[in-house]
Design an enzyme around this catalytic site. Structure first.
Site, PDB file in Angstrom:
ATOM      1  N   VAL A 181       0.829  -1.202   0.000  1.00 32.54           N
ATOM      2  CA  VAL A 181       0.000   0.000   0.000  1.00 32.54           C
ATOM      3  C   VAL A 181       0.871   1.263   0.000  1.00 32.54           C
ATOM      4  O   VAL A 181       0.581   2.246  -0.685  1.00 32.54           O
ATOM      5  CB  VAL A 181      -0.954  -0.022   1.206  1.00 32.54           C
ATOM      6  N   ILE A 226       2.500   1.802  -3.638  1.00 31.53           N
ATOM      7  CA  ILE A 226       1.679   2.093  -4.814  1.00 31.53           C
ATOM      8  C   ILE A 226       1.207   3.547  -4.806  1.00 31.53           C
ATOM      9  O   ILE A 226       0.570   3.996  -3.859  1.00 31.53           O
ATOM     10  CB  ILE A 226       0.449   1.156  -4.866  1.00 31.53           C
ATOM     11  N   GLU A 274      -1.283   5.286  -5.551  1.00 30.50           N
ATOM     12  CA  GLU A 274      -2.662   5.060  -5.991  1.00 30.50           C
ATOM     13  C   GLU A 274      -3.375   6.348  -6.386  1.00 30.50           C
ATOM     14  O   GLU A 274      -4.324   6.346  -7.142  1.00 30.50           O
ATOM     15  CB  GLU A 274      -3.440   4.333  -4.891  1.00 30.50           C
ATOM     16  N   ASP A 313      -6.654  32.565 -37.756  1.00 33.91           N
ATOM     17  CA  ASP A 313      -7.339  33.371 -38.769  1.00 33.91           C
ATOM     18  C   ASP A 313      -6.984  34.812 -38.513  1.00 33.91           C
ATOM     19  O   ASP A 313      -6.600  35.178 -37.404  1.00 33.91           O
ATOM     20  CB  ASP A 313      -8.861  33.283 -38.577  1.00 33.91           C
ATOM     21  N   ASP A 324     -13.676  28.872 -37.987  1.00 35.74           N
ATOM     22  CA  ASP A 324     -15.042  29.221 -37.619  1.00 35.74           C
ATOM     23  C   ASP A 324     -16.090  28.595 -38.536  1.00 35.74           C
ATOM     24  O   ASP A 324     -17.213  28.384 -38.149  1.00 35.74           O
ATOM     25  CB  ASP A 324     -15.225  30.742 -37.556  1.00 35.74           C
ATOM     26  N   ASP A 327     -13.990  24.377 -41.960  1.00 37.24           N
ATOM     27  CA  ASP A 327     -12.791  24.379 -41.122  1.00 37.24           C
ATOM     28  C   ASP A 327     -12.712  23.140 -40.240  1.00 37.24           C
ATOM     29  O   ASP A 327     -11.665  22.844 -39.658  1.00 37.24           O
ATOM     30  CB  ASP A 327     -12.767  25.615 -40.219  1.00 37.24           C
TER      31      ASP A 327
HETATM   32  P1  ATP Z   1      -9.759  34.955 -42.203  1.00 39.42           P
HETATM   33  O1  ATP Z   1      -9.709  33.656 -42.939  1.00 39.42           O
HETATM   34  O2  ATP Z   1      -8.515  35.333 -41.561  1.00 39.42           O
HETATM   35  O3  ATP Z   1     -10.963  35.141 -41.346  1.00 39.42           O
HETATM   36  P2  ATP Z   1     -10.962  36.457 -44.244  1.00 39.42           P
HETATM   37  O4  ATP Z   1     -12.179  36.765 -43.478  1.00 39.42           O
HETATM   38  O5  ATP Z   1     -10.408  37.531 -45.088  1.00 39.42           O
HETATM   39  O6  ATP Z   1      -9.804  36.040 -43.355  1.00 39.42           O
HETATM   40  P3  ATP Z   1     -12.553  34.809 -45.866  1.00 39.42           P
HETATM   41  O7  ATP Z   1     -13.704  35.071 -44.994  1.00 39.42           O
HETATM   42  O8  ATP Z   1     -12.319  33.464 -46.431  1.00 39.42           O
HETATM   43  O9  ATP Z   1     -11.236  35.186 -45.141  1.00 39.42           O
HETATM   44  O10 ATP Z   1     -12.628  35.867 -47.042  1.00 39.42           O
HETATM   45  C1  ATP Z   1     -11.823  35.754 -48.199  1.00 39.42           C
HETATM   46  C2  ATP Z   1     -12.117  36.864 -49.153  1.00 39.42           C
HETATM   47  O11 ATP Z   1     -13.469  36.763 -49.590  1.00 39.42           O
HETATM   48  C3  ATP Z   1     -11.988  38.254 -48.557  1.00 39.42           C
HETATM   49  O12 ATP Z   1     -10.705  38.749 -48.722  1.00 39.42           O
HETATM   50  C4  ATP Z   1     -12.983  39.058 -49.377  1.00 39.42           C
HETATM   51  O13 ATP Z   1     -12.394  39.524 -50.553  1.00 39.42           O
HETATM   52  C5  ATP Z   1     -14.039  38.050 -49.715  1.00 39.42           C
HETATM   53  N1  ATP Z   1     -15.187  38.152 -48.802  1.00 39.42           N
HETATM   54  C6  ATP Z   1     -15.189  38.156 -47.464  1.00 39.42           C
HETATM   55  N2  ATP Z   1     -16.422  38.241 -46.955  1.00 39.42           N
HETATM   56  C7  ATP Z   1     -17.258  38.289 -48.007  1.00 39.42           C
HETATM   57  C8  ATP Z   1     -18.678  38.371 -48.161  1.00 39.42           C
HETATM   58  N3  ATP Z   1     -19.491  38.412 -47.117  1.00 39.42           N
HETATM   59  N4  ATP Z   1     -19.172  38.387 -49.402  1.00 39.42           N
HETATM   60  C9  ATP Z   1     -18.376  38.327 -50.484  1.00 39.42           C
HETATM   61  N5  ATP Z   1     -17.035  38.260 -50.404  1.00 39.42           N
HETATM   62  C10 ATP Z   1     -16.469  38.239 -49.202  1.00 39.42           C
END
Ligand code: ATP
Length: 904
Positions: A285, A288, A290, A332, A627, A631
């Site tokens: 005991v 160990i 435990e 991101d 997000d 992803d």
């Molecule tokens: P992260 O990946 O760091 O969040 P991010 O937000 O720039 O960066 P995405 O959301 O993939 O990455 O956006 C990529 C590209 O798409 C942006 O640079 C922009 O030109 C375009 N984009 C972002 N939001 C919109 C939207 N709501 N509608 C149309 N095009 C968009």
């Protein structure tokens, strides 16, 4: 009888549930339905307290003790005087079970609290108002609004859908998302997979938007009926827990063998059967460790609570351990490293670059060229650009200021409003939602009887869909993509997030956007917005640097924007790799590439997984944020998947190990600090427990060995078996547990990350086992011999009381040497003199309680009798108390020497 929901039309379903398509249920209606509907949750059956208490007796250690109690009880029945031993063992077992029960309850409580912090929420229409509510509040008839990434919170009948796809793999095993519609379906007893107008609790909308009418909640949902699918997310042992259990199991086997030998040897020396047996058991005991596996769990649970207080919610307990070893954080950009408070500051319309004044979501601002105010009214091309931004948009500005929706889109509403443009007069017919893989969003709208497709997205993507552009007067001319690309690059270099806008008119009867031809659009221009870095992120990047952790930016944004923002944040930005380049690389070259590159731009979610793999192949421990729905694979691949609590989708949260309540990069770094804290406390607890266990075992083996040579040892062991049990089962608990509450050491974040390959049981550990074995056992032997030698004259025991007093003295020596060690064990390498003596009140409490119990055992006669202890002369005390010093000083000297050597 419940209706076949999928067989009803939308109106029939609404009628059956007495619900409104526009306003949802009223609050009073919900309250009226509550008694019958109950809460929308699966009641987890809590293990009753008595079952949890009984579970404590399953432990192998307790079984050994119970068997011992049975055997000593039997021997008592056969005439040996072992009743006190039996009772004491039973008492100790009970006390241990109580301690284990309380400790387990604490850990459970901490985990429960963590779980309750992560209540799922959903968007509901009630009383004609959109509200975000905990999903448990839903009742049948409620109207829920879903978008890509949302978890379906109850069983629903879809009443509106737009490109809605649902991942039902958790229910049907089908991995391809299925498209949902609202049409009634004929047929009886359709399986869930065929009910194309139904959404089931626990599945996910991966794309598009939808509204659904709640038809079943809680245990009545399909998911609720398949009860065994509902397993808690955080089961599973951490690597360390697993290693510890394995270690303890191997150790138990070895120790049992030594115990058996001891038993036989005791008989050979002439001790009676019962005494030899009890000696062997107490050895087993004592040796160990435990408590170790439970200790690991408790420390990780406590650490999880500390992380939650700092806004990092741990979903899987192993993460608390892994976090401490994190060596790369891939984050991101938007919203995590930056504020995600966008303001359009520049637009490019044909050959003109215009400035936009004003900050945030305040619509007071104007357009200017070379500092001169410009009236948007007279600029049709500018108006077209801003109109596309306003209609291809899902955000809403509130009258009272601020707004709801994606900050990028809010910024576009604000830039339009500054020219007096709103989206009010356009009617949306269809939408292709924004997706970070395609990088654009498109809508089909009706405007004054004409239909348009409006597209916005990454400039190079949108330009790729265009054939023409607008000139300054709003006339359509052929496209000059090169000059727009260079303008976009110019914006990006100023750290602006840049979007391109385009449109085309289609036939008045055009309805199908999904299959529309998205080419031949007219490019309307660019809008560039600032998104300042978070000051806390700049600080956190610097902290990472000193903590030996690399910060890597992985963004969907333009390479030049990424580079400019990275530089502002203090991230090494001399090289940028784009998603396109990354897709061309072999795994080996990517592996080489990540050694030097810290900024990845224009990456699609699927690239994130390869980036994590490349870092891992280099032996690094990777935390990766995400997000979106896409992803999830990267979050699972990373050692620590980190999801956003505010902006993240439910899918990402479910795939993650940790959720950031505030979406802030700095929170990851705080969690890493807590992870390191947990790890050092674990090391301290292990490095304290194992040597003391070893010392106690050594004490018994040494005593038996010396019995052959020294008369006082032949008479009795240094300690009676039940005294050993006391020390091992009571003192150890009281003195080890407080170590898990040891406060953080200040310089945790100025050390390099822990090598994930290091063993807990290393050279330092072995050396401390030997050192402490000696520092605890030797003084006990000496004190016992010093005070007790006179009790035996020429092999005859002449003074049994003196011998009992000498044993009592040794009993105290063990406590003292362990306290000496404990004080020093508060820091692994730093001198105890540099620690705040009152820094850990639990520790003082544990020491105080141990001493109190020892005093009780020595001076309260019935207790003393049961444990075969006796009060000793007062003049013995100074020497006994002084035995605290050697163990304390030995470890302090060891630390000093190590520090000297390290400096050299
Ligand atoms: P992260 O990946 O760091 O969040 P991010 O937000 O720039 O960066 P995405 O959301 O993939 O990455 O956006 C990529 C590209 O798409 C942006 O640079 C922009 O030109 C375009 N984009 C972002 N939001 C919109 C939207 N709501 N509608 C149309 N095009 C968009």
């Amino acid at each position: 009888m419940k209706p076949n929901w999928y067989g009803l039309s939308v109106d029939e379903a609404l009628d059956t549930l007495n619900a409104s398509h526009e306003r949802g249920l009223s609050r009073t209606e919900v309250e009226a339905r509550r008694p019958e509907a109950g809460w929308n949750e699966l009641a987890f059956k809590k293990t009753p307290a008595w079952v949890r208490f009984l579970r404590q007796f399953k432990d192998s250690m307790v079984v050994i003790l119970l068997v011992t109690a049975a055997i000593t009880g039997l021997l008592t029945a056969l005439g040996s005087h072992m009743l006190p031993d039996t009772l004491v063992i039973l008492g100790v077992v009970l006390l241990n079970a109580i301690l284990g029960f309380v400790q387990e309850g604490k850990a459970e409580g901490a985990l429960d609290a963590l779980r309750s912090l992560m209540v799922p929420e959903c968007l509901v229409m009630r009383d004609g108002e959109l509200q975000r509510l905990p999903s448990r509040e839903l009742v049948p008839g409620d109207l829920v609004i879903l978008e890509g990434g949302d978890k379906i919170p109850a069983d629903i009948r879809f009443i509106d859908t737009s490109s809605a796809y649902v991942d039902e793999s958790s229910l049907t095993g089908e991995s391809v998302p299925v498209q949902k519609s609202t049409q009634p379906i004929a047929g009886d007893n359709l399986v869930p997979g065929d009910q194309r107008n139904m959404g089931f609790s626990g599945t996910y909308l991966t794309q598009g938007t939808a509204r659904g009418l709640v038809v079943e909640t809680g245990a009545n949902t399909v998911f609720g009926r398949i009860a065994d699918m509902v397993k808690s997310a955080d089961a599973g042992q951490t690597p360390l827990q697993r290693k510890m259990s394995e270690f303890v199991h191997t150790l138990i086997k070895a120790i049992l063998a030594v115990g058996a030998f001891n038993f036989v040897y005791g008989l050979y020396l002439g001790y009676d059967l019962g005494y030899s047996f009890l000696g062997a058991v107490s050895l087993v005991v004592a040796a160990i460790p435990e408590m170790l596996p439970a200790l690991v769990t408790a420390i990780l649970a406590v650490s999880g609570t500390l992380m939650a207080a700092r806004k990092a919610l741990i979903r899987k307990l192993p993460a608390a351990e892994t976090l401490g070893a994190t060596s790369v954080i891939c984050s991101d950009k938007t919203g995590t490293l930056t504020e995600n408070r966008m303001t359009v500051t520049r637009v490019q319309s044909g050959a003109q670059t215009l400035e936009v004044t004003g900050v945030g979501y305040d619509v007071s601002g104007h357009y200017a060229r070379d500092g001169e105010r410009l009236d948007a009214e007279g600029h049709p091309a500018l108006r077209a650009l801003l109109e596309v931004g306003a209609v291809c948009n899902n955000a809403h500005l509130k009258d009272e200021g601020g707004g709801v929706g994606d900050p990028t889109e809010l910024a576009l509403l604000v830039s339009a409003a500054k020219a007096g443009i709103t989206k009010a007069d356009a009617h949306r017919l269809a939408e292709i939602p924004f997706d970070s893989a395609t990088k654009y969003m498109a809508v089909l709208t009706e405007h004054g009887g004409r239909r348009f497709i409006a597209v916005k997205g990454a400039p190079e993507t949108v330009l790729g869909l265009c054939a023409t552009q607008l000139d300054a007067d709003g006339r359509t001319v052929s496209l000059d993509a090169a000059s727009y690309l260079s303008a976009a690059q110019g914006f990006a270099r100023q750290a602006l997030r840049t979007l391109g806008f385009a449109f085309k008119e289609v036939d008045a009867d055009h309805v199908d956007l999904l299959h529309a031809d998205l080419s031949g659009l007219t490019f309307a221009g660019l809008q560039g917005m600032i998104d300042p870095p978070k000051p806390s992120a700049i600080e956190a990047v610097a902290k990472c640097k000193s903590a030996g952790i690399r910060t890597v930016m992985v963004t969907g944004d333009h390479p030049d924007t990424a580079q400019a923002v990275a530089a502002q944040l203090g991230i090494t930005a001399d090289q940028v790799i784009t998603g396109a380049q990354l897709a061309e690389m072999s795994p080996e070259s990517l592996r080489e590439c990540v050694k030097a590159v810290s900024v990845f731009a224009r990456v699609a979610p699927e690239h994130k997984k390869s980036i994590a793999e490349a870092f891992q192949a280099n032996g690094l421990v990777v935390a990766m944020t995400g997000d979106g729905v896409n992803d999830a694979p990267a979050l699972k691949q990373a050692d620590i998947g980190v999801a956003m609590g505010i902006a993240g989708t439910e899918v990402a949260r479910e795939a993650a190990d940790m959720v950031l309540a505030d979406d802030n990069f700095a929170t990851i770094v705080n969690a890493v600090e807590e992870g390191r804290h947990a790890w050092t406390n674990l090391q301290k607890a292990i490095l304290y427990t194992l040597p003391t266990n070893a010392a106690q075992a050594l004490l018994i083996m040494g005593a038996i060995f010396m019995a052959a040579f020294v008369p006082v040892f032949a008479e009795r062991f240094v300690l009676e078996p039940i005294q050993i049990l006391w020390i091992n089962l009571i003192d150890s608990v009281l003195l080890t547990l407080p170590l898990m509450m040891e406060p953080k050491e200040k310089d945790l974040l100025s050390r390099p990350p822990r090598d994930p390959g290091v063993r807990v049981i290393d050279a330092l550990f072995l050396q401390r086992v030997v050192l402490m074995g000696l520092m605890i056992a030797v003084p006990s032997f000496l004190i016992y011999h010093h005070f007790g030698a006179a009790a035996v004259v020429e092999g005859e025991l002449v003074d049994p009381l003196l011998l009992t007093q000498a044993q009592t003295a040794a009993f105290w020596v063990i406590l003292m040497t362990q306290i000496g060690y404990l004080i020093s064990a508060r820091s692994l390498f730093d001198s105890a003199f540099r620690l705040d003596p009152l820094g850990n009140p639990w520790l003082l409490g544990g020491i105080g309680l141990s001493v109190l119990l020892h005093l009780m055992g020595t001076f309260v006669t019935p207790v003393a009798d049961a444990f075969r202890l006796a009060a000793f002369p007062i003049e013995w005390w100074p020497l006994i108390l002084a035995t605290l010093l050697p163990s304390f000083l030995a470890i302090e000297t060891d630390k000093l020497i190590r520090a000297r050597l390290a400096r050299r």
